[in-house]
Design a protein around this motif. Structure first.
Motif, PDB file in Angstrom:
ATOM      1  N   ALA A   5      -9.903   2.696  -3.382  1.00 33.07           N
ATOM      2  CA  ALA A   5      -9.547   1.298  -3.018  1.00 33.07           C
ATOM      3  C   ALA A   5      -9.502   1.126  -1.266  1.00 33.07           C
ATOM      4  CB  ALA A   5      -8.039   1.034  -3.431  1.00 33.07           C
ATOM      5  N   TRP A  32      -7.345 -11.527  -3.296  1.00 29.67           N
ATOM      6  CA  TRP A  32      -8.079 -10.297  -2.891  1.00 29.67           C
ATOM      7  C   TRP A  32      -8.860 -10.734  -1.652  1.00 29.67           C
ATOM      8  CZ3 TRP A  32      -7.331  -5.811  -4.996  1.00 29.67           C
ATOM      9  CH2 TRP A  32      -8.441  -4.637  -4.464  1.00 29.67           C
ATOM     10  N   ALA A  69     -12.276  -1.610  -0.640  1.00 32.72           N
ATOM     11  CA  ALA A  69     -11.409  -2.739  -1.157  1.00 32.72           C
ATOM     12  C   ALA A  69     -12.123  -4.203  -0.903  1.00 32.72           C
ATOM     13  CB  ALA A  69     -10.076  -3.013  -0.584  1.00 32.72           C
ATOM     14  N   VAL A  73      -5.646  -2.565  -9.036  1.00 31.55           N
ATOM     15  CA  VAL A  73      -5.065  -2.702  -7.769  1.00 31.55           C
ATOM     16  C   VAL A  73      -4.151  -3.928  -7.898  1.00 31.55           C
ATOM     17  CG1 VAL A  73      -4.863  -2.879  -5.418  1.00 31.55           C
ATOM     18  CG2 VAL A  73      -6.094  -1.129  -6.443  1.00 31.55           C
ATOM     19  N   ARG A 119       0.942  -1.401  -0.107  1.00 33.80           N
ATOM     20  CA  ARG A 119       0.109  -0.098   0.015  1.00 33.80           C
ATOM     21  C   ARG A 119       0.696   1.158  -0.068  1.00 33.80           C
ATOM     22  NH1 ARG A 119      -5.082   1.406   4.077  1.00 33.80           N
ATOM     23  NH2 ARG A 119      -5.222   3.545   3.640  1.00 33.80           N
ATOM     24  N   PHE A 130      -4.624  -3.225   1.412  1.00 33.51           N
ATOM     25  CA  PHE A 130      -5.786  -3.285   1.008  1.00 33.51           C
ATOM     26  C   PHE A 130      -6.539  -4.911   1.376  1.00 33.51           C
ATOM     27  CE2 PHE A 130      -3.583  -0.562  -2.009  1.00 33.51           C
ATOM     28  CZ  PHE A 130      -4.097   0.458  -1.562  1.00 33.51           C
ATOM     29  N   VAL A 168     -11.175  -1.070 -10.264  1.00 37.83           N
ATOM     30  CA  VAL A 168     -10.305  -0.689  -9.205  1.00 37.83           C
ATOM     31  C   VAL A 168      -9.698  -1.941  -8.746  1.00 37.83           C
ATOM     32  CG1 VAL A 168     -10.308   0.437  -7.029  1.00 37.83           C
ATOM     33  CG2 VAL A 168     -11.854   1.500  -8.624  1.00 37.83           C
ATOM     34  N   ARG A 169     -10.417  -2.846  -8.488  1.00 37.29           N
ATOM     35  CA  ARG A 169      -9.824  -4.142  -8.247  1.00 37.29           C
ATOM     36  C   ARG A 169      -9.038  -4.673  -9.219  1.00 37.29           C
ATOM     37  NH1 ARG A 169     -12.947  -9.448  -5.512  1.00 37.29           N
ATOM     38  NH2 ARG A 169     -11.639 -11.059  -6.115  1.00 37.29           N
TER      39      ARG A 169
END
Length: 485
Positions: free
Chosen positions: A381, A435, A385, A398, A341, A448, A394-395
């Motif tokens: 994010a 994720w 997230a 990232v 991050r 995140f 966005v996911r």
């Protein structure tokens, strides 16, 4: 100002820690308030009076230097040298922080290689390269490059608590390195010695269980650095039948674990830490376990920070597990990404430039600002997230950034992420990103909530280490595809 006043001003300044030059300047106002740089131990040993900010007087400093020199005196045996070193360690235990710093500085500045001998040996070696005299010249150069400090530290390791003393010594001065570069030689020397003394070949691997001594279990709770142990139920879960917990021990520190390794035995590669830490979950069937997941590896000694313990630490644990459970076919980690991050916050704008117009537009609409700026993407994010689905721009963005961070970013030939540096250095490859693998506040703050699997293919560990040595990070095809520029 008359002569008597000048003399008085100068000598009062010396007594108070200034020097005659600054005393005169202060009286005349030319450089009033300018602080003199700290004196080296060479200057202090030649002085008569102590300056402000100096802990030991010149006389005490000379006495301490003599004690150190007697530890490594040529005719002193290893046993006697160790006894003398132990006496200094006892003095150190009672010394103030400032007095301890003086000991560090003496070790750094008074036990250096002979510069003239080094220069002479280097010239002879350079002249001998390519000739039959080269091996002898190289050996001679190596000998003169070995500082007296090495011998000194070896003598400190000789008495029973000497290794503990040196590890604690390094832990104490590490925070001072940035502020005082004079300490760097001692740091480099200790790190090099520790890398040899604490190689995995010299460490003892022991399993911890619920029946282990309470003192050892308390240390596991104290030193757990990845996922805090929240309760006795949490601890018991980590020591259950479908888990293994190991500690690495050094013969000179027999009751002090250096590293804890926690392992879950499961049927597939884990994507989330939550079920592994679920205290109410039933123990897995060991007869069906095919995968060992290393989900927590904690170093316990600050004084050993940066020491790799050799390149086969995890391989050693994996081979021990394979011997107990022949059905295990896969060895992987479920690891945090502690630096991601922060890294993305600094490089988000650069990463956005890698997107084509279509994807940039999709990302802009997702964050509500076109074209999207780094601040808007980071805010999106950070805000949601854990709730973003797999199709979220966005996911996706990232995740791709995380893949590049782990699979491409290097500094001084090593991965920038500290956990990646450890596992890749041990021969793993970056296998899969997960994720929302760690939904805790710590996980979200670091990455995140994202986690990564590093895969240890026991047949390819040496190949992966060789790739890393060439500046290429070993990654799976899935990670490689995400790293596209």
């Amino acid at each position: 100002m008359n002569a008597a006043t000048t003399w008085l001003s100068r000598n009062v300044a010396r007594l108070m820690g200034g020097d005659s030059k600054n005393a005169d300047a202060g009286a005349g106002g030319a450089v009033a308030g300018k602080e003199a740089p700290p004196r080296s131990t060479h200057d202090r040993l030649e002085a008569t009076l102590r300056r402000s900010g100096e802990a030991l007087s010149p006389r005490a400093l000379r006495r301490l230097l003599t004690d150190l020199q007697e530890v490594v005196a040529p005719r002193v045996s290893e046993v006697e040298g160790g006894r003398r070193a132990e006496a200094i360690a006892q003095w150190y235990a009672e010394a103030s922080p400032e007095e301890r710093r003086d000991l560090w500085l003496l070790m750094c500045e008074q036990f250096t290689p002979d510069a003239a001998r080094v220069k002479n040996a280097q010239q002879k070696y350079e002249a001998a390269v390519g000739t039959p005299d080269a091996p002898q010249a190289e050996a001679a150069l190596r000998r003169v490059l070995t500082s007296p400090r090495t011998r000194l530290l070896q003598r400190f390791s000789a008495f029973p608590q000497g290794m503990r003393f040196l590890v604690d010594l390094r832990a104490e001065f590490l925070p001072h390195l940035k502020g005082d570069k004079r300490l760097m030689p001692l740091e480099a020397e200790l790190e090099q010695l520790f890398a040899t003394w604490f190689d995995v070949a010299f460490l003892d691997l022991r399993r911890l269980s619920w029946d282990s001594p309470a003192s050892l279990i308390e240390k596991l709770i104290k030193y757990e650095a990845v996922h805090d142990i929240r309760s006795w139920a949490d601890l018991k879960n980590r020591l259950d039948s479908d888990r293994r917990c190991y500690g690495f021990f050094h013969p000179r520190l027999p009751n002090e674990p250096l590293i804890f390794v926690e392992v879950a035995l499961v049927t597939e590669m884990s994507a989330s830490i939550t079920p592994l830490l679920d205290e109410s979950a039933a123990a897995a069937d060991l007869n069906k376990a095919t995968t060992a997941i290393f989900y927590s590896i904690s170093n316990t000694q600050t004084g050993l920070r940066g020491v790799s313990f050799g390149d086969s630490l995890i391989k050693h644990v994996a081979e021990t597990l394979a011997e107990e459970f022949p059905r295990l076919k896969r060895f992987a980690t479920l690891s945090p990404i502690p630096g991601f991050r922060s890294w993305l916050g600094k490089h988000c704008a650069q990463q956005l430039q890698l997107l084509d117009e279509k994807r940039l537009g999709e990302l802009g609409r997702a964050v509500g600002f076109e074209p999207p700026q780094a601040a808007h993407v980071m805010a999106a994010a950070e805000a949601s997230a854990l709730e973003l689905d797999a199709k979220s721009p966005v996911r996706q963005f990232v995740t791709e950034c995380a893949a590049r961070y782990l699979g491409r970013e290097m500094a001084d030939g090593k991965p920038v992420d500290p956990v990646a540096r450890f596992h890749l250095g041990n021969g793993a490859r970056v296998e899969r990103l997960n994720w929302a693998g760690d939904p805790s506040s710590k996980g979200q703050k670091q990455s995140f909530g994202m986690m990564v699997n590093y895969l240890y293919d026991l047949k390819r560990i040496d190949k992966h280490r060789a790739m890393l040595a060439e500046g290429r990070v070993p990654v799976s095809s899935e990670i490689d595809a995400l790293c596209r520029d």
